[in-house]
Motif scaffolding. Structure first.
Motif, PDB file in Angstrom:
ATOM      1  N   LEU A   1      72.564 116.024  11.737  1.00 30.26           N
ATOM      2  CA  LEU A   1      71.655 114.871  11.626  1.00 30.26           C
ATOM      3  C   LEU A   1      71.077 114.495  12.993  1.00 30.26           C
ATOM      4  N   LEU A   2      71.957 114.382  13.954  1.00 28.71           N
ATOM      5  CA  LEU A   2      71.486 113.989  15.304  1.00 28.71           C
ATOM      6  C   LEU A   2      70.552 115.043  15.897  1.00 28.71           C
ATOM      7  N   THR A   3      70.968 116.306  15.770  1.00 24.56           N
ATOM      8  CA  THR A   3      70.175 117.363  16.405  1.00 24.56           C
ATOM      9  C   THR A   3      68.817 117.511  15.738  1.00 24.56           C
TER      10      THR A   3
ATOM     11  N   VAL B   1      66.358 104.140  23.589  1.00 20.71           N
ATOM     12  CA  VAL B   1      67.792 104.463  23.527  1.00 20.71           C
ATOM     13  C   VAL B   1      68.230 105.186  24.792  1.00 20.71           C
ATOM     14  N   VAL B   2      67.446 106.210  25.167  1.00 15.43           N
ATOM     15  CA  VAL B   2      67.836 107.021  26.326  1.00 15.43           C
ATOM     16  C   VAL B   2      67.787 106.200  27.608  1.00 15.43           C
TER      17      VAL B   2
ATOM     18  N   PHE C   1      77.056 113.558  28.770  1.00 13.71           N
ATOM     19  CA  PHE C   1      78.406 113.302  28.272  1.00 13.71           C
ATOM     20  C   PHE C   1      78.550 111.888  27.695  1.00 13.71           C
ATOM     21  N   LEU C   2      78.221 110.893  28.517  1.00 15.54           N
ATOM     22  CA  LEU C   2      78.434 109.495  28.095  1.00 15.54           C
ATOM     23  C   LEU C   2      77.488 109.100  26.973  1.00 15.54           C
ATOM     24  N   GLY C   3      76.248 109.569  27.054  1.00 18.74           N
ATOM     25  CA  GLY C   3      75.269 109.232  26.024  1.00 18.74           C
ATOM     26  C   GLY C   3      75.662 109.847  24.681  1.00 18.74           C
ATOM     27  N   THR C   4      76.152 111.085  24.722  1.00 22.57           N
ATOM     28  CA  THR C   4      76.553 111.726  23.474  1.00 22.57           C
ATOM     29  C   THR C   4      77.781 111.036  22.875  1.00 22.57           C
ATOM     30  N   LEU C   5      78.684 110.600  23.733  1.00 22.58           N
ATOM     31  CA  LEU C   5      79.834 109.820  23.238  1.00 22.58           C
ATOM     32  C   LEU C   5      79.348 108.613  22.443  1.00 22.58           C
ATOM     33  N   PHE C   6      78.416 107.873  23.084  1.00 28.07           N
ATOM     34  CA  PHE C   6      77.915 106.662  22.431  1.00 28.07           C
ATOM     35  C   PHE C   6      77.190 106.986  21.133  1.00 28.07           C
ATOM     36  N   LEU C   7      76.307 107.974  21.190  1.00 25.96           N
ATOM     37  CA  LEU C   7      75.511 108.303  20.002  1.00 25.96           C
ATOM     38  C   LEU C   7      76.410 108.795  18.864  1.00 25.96           C
ATOM     39  N   PHE C   8      77.392 109.617  19.209  1.00 24.49           N
ATOM     40  CA  PHE C   8      78.269 110.161  18.157  1.00 24.49           C
ATOM     41  C   PHE C   8      79.075 109.049  17.495  1.00 24.49           C
TER      42      PHE C   8
ATOM     43  N   MET D   1      79.309  99.500  16.283  1.00 25.83           N
ATOM     44  CA  MET D   1      78.415  99.567  17.449  1.00 25.83           C
ATOM     45  C   MET D   1      79.137  99.087  18.700  1.00 25.83           C
ATOM     46  N   VAL D   2      79.911  98.008  18.520  1.00 28.87           N
ATOM     47  CA  VAL D   2      80.665  97.479  19.671  1.00 28.87           C
ATOM     48  C   VAL D   2      81.656  98.531  20.171  1.00 28.87           C
ATOM     49  N   GLN D   3      82.327  99.203  19.195  1.00 26.69           N
ATOM     50  CA  GLN D   3      83.295 100.222  19.600  1.00 26.69           C
ATOM     51  C   GLN D   3      82.617 101.383  20.316  1.00 26.69           C
ATOM     52  N   ALA D   4      81.460 101.757  19.807  1.00 29.24           N
ATOM     53  CA  ALA D   4      80.732 102.845  20.461  1.00 29.24           C
ATOM     54  C   ALA D   4      80.402 102.465  21.901  1.00 29.24           C
TER      55      ALA D   4
END
Lengths: 264, 243
Positions: free
Chosen positions: B31-33, B59-60, B81-88, B200-203
């Motif tokens: 979905l993300l890709t 977002v970016v 790394f950090l952005g993908t953590l958040f997005l995932f 969202m907060v957890q992300a």
């Protein structure tokens, strides 16, 4: 067991794969697009700044040229106005001068015309009067008239006052030349003798006058001695008449009339 | 009722198995890709751009700004790394509105995997930044006595990271499942909405803590070089008290 280690490793690999995919399909394209846009905006801003600077410079140049043009125009206008004023003044002066000269010429011409006319009238009148007078007198002139003229001259000599006599005596005594008796016609010896006797009696000295004939006298006799003149002639009357006519027309008698017709 | 999607196994061969966690993770990855590809294939550098491109840029750049705020000097380097953590994590939470979906982050295996990634990434970034010796020396700060405590801190915070996310996501899914069996109408919807918010907060917390750990790994060096600005930023960075 909550943790399945195979799942953990699989998820770690999945996550690393997702990181790569996101880098490849999301972060790099978006960041590149943003960078490109920022560069484009920066370039546009720089271009706008350059244009603004250029426009400002052009505006300043235009204003400077405008001011210079205004100044030049004002200078040229002022110069042209001054030149026009000077030219106008010069033309007016020239016109006035020309008008004055023309007026003077006209006046002179008119005066000349009047003078010519007057001279012509005078001369004609004089000639006519003289001609008539001379004719009349010439017709009348004869031995009796000459004798009568001589009688009148002698009477005038004898009736002259002491002052005249004294001046005449001084003139005769001082003069190196003898006194001169001028007459219109030749005097007969008797009359010459009578005149000489009267003069000797009057001046109490031996006088030998010289007798000459001057037809311009018309009729009459004149005694001239040392600048003194005494006598009577019809020319004097005619001169007096001429002076009266000239006085009537407001013009002085021409100088040649005075020299040609001397009076007592 | 399953406590974790790991328990749903579709296929297994020895230790290798395909459970719901992995399956749903693949789904999220696709979905993300695909979404990213669909949007970024028509990127424009003009002033006028599509609303999807706008969303992605927001977002970016937002994530980049957050990373910079934490005190990392070159946020582009850590964005992947950090952005993908958040997005995932965020996408895993957002997809809870899909019926029958169990968030993979509700599996302790997934959160542990993410925490392990952080555990490995922190020293990697630290070593990259200040060298192996420099990084290892940071474990002896302020004195060598602190070495065991530093190591314990490193491990425990990784554990806390994994358990915090797992607990929050699993509890959210569990609460909704329990509420659905008790009060089927309305209330579960409200709880789902709340779950979206907490997700969202957890992300945010997960990714920002990872950023803080990475920043902390470089703090020693920056403090030594006397860069007060970096130090102040690190001091003001969020701590583990979140969640």
């Amino acid at each position: 067991m909550l943790i399945d280690w195979f799942t953990v490793s699989a998820q770690a690999l999945n996550f690393l794969g997702l990181v790569w995919l996101m880098k490849r399909f999301l972060y790099q394209p978006v960041l590149h697009a943003i960078d490109a846009r920022e560069q484009r905006i920066a370039a546009e801003l720089a271009d706008a700044d350059a244009r603004q600077t250029e426009a400002k410079a052009e505006r300043n140049e235009f204003q400077r040229k405008n001011a210079e043009f205004d100044r030049e125009r004002a200078g040229l206008l002022g110069k042209a106005t001054d030149e026009a004023n000077t030219e106008r003044k010069r033309l007016i002066d020239e016109a006035r001068q020309a008008a004055e000269e023309l007026s003077i010429k006209q006046q002179e011409s008119r005066r000349q015309e009047v003078a010519n006319l007057m001279e012509s009238i005078t001369r004609r009148t004089k000639e006519e009067v003289f001609a008539i007078s001379r004719k009349a007198l010439a017709d009348l002139a004869g031995a009796d008239l000459e004798e009568r003229l001589c009688g009148v001259f002698l009477a005038k000599l004898q009736s002259s006052d002491d002052e005249v006599r004294r001046q005449l005596a001084d003139a005769v005594q001082d003069g190196s030349e003898p006194p001169m008796i001028r007459s219109a016609v030749d005097l007969p010896p008797e009359q010459q003798e009578a005149i000489r006797n009267v003069l000797q009696e009057m001046l109490s000295t031996d006088v030998r006058p010289r007798f000459t004939t001057v037809p311009g006298l018309v009729g009459g006799i004149e005694l001239t001695a040392g600048g003194q003149k005494l006598g009577w002639s019809i020319a004097d009357y005619l001169k007096s008449l001429e002076a009266g006519i000239e006085e009537l027309v407001g013009k002085p008698a021409p100088p040649e009339a005075e020299t040609s017709i001397p009076g007592a | 009722m399953h406590l974790s999607p790991d328990e749903i196994v579709y296929w297994q061969h020895g230790p290798v198995k395909l459970n719901a966690t992995i399956f749903q993770t693949w789904g999220l990855m696709i979905l993300l890709t695909v979404s990213a590809w669909l949007i970024t294939r028509r990127l424009t550098t003009e002033h006028v751009r599509s609303r999807w491109q706008n969303l992605l840029e927001i977002v970016v750049t937002g994530m980049k700004q957050q990373i910079a705020d934490v005190g990392l000097r070159h946020p582009e380097k850590y964005l992947g790394f950090l952005g993908t953590l958040f997005l995932f994590v965020a996408m895993a939470s957002l997809c809870t509105i899909i019926p029958g979906y169990d968030p993979p982050t509700g599996s302790l295996s997934t959160t542990a995997a993410l925490a392990l990634c952080v555990l490995i990434a922190v020293p990697m970034f630290g070593i990259e930044d200040q060298g192996l010796g420099g990084y290892l020396k940071s474990y002896l700060e302020p004195t060598f006595i602190m070495l065991p405590f530093n190591i314990i801190s490193e491990v425990s915070r990784t554990l806390a990271l994994a358990v915090r996310l797992f607990g929050n996501m699993m509890s959210g899914a569990m609460i909704i499942a329990i509420l659905l069996s008790i009060t089927p109408f309305l209330f579960p919807i409200l709880m789902t909405l709340l779950g979206l918010l907490t997700g969202m907060v957890q992300a945010y917390i997960f990714s920002i803590l990872a950023a803080v750990y990475i920043a902390a790994a470089m703090r020693t060096r920056t403090a030594k070089s006397g860069r007060h600005r970096e130090t102040e930023t690190s001091t003001h960075a969020p701590t583990e008290n979140h969640g």
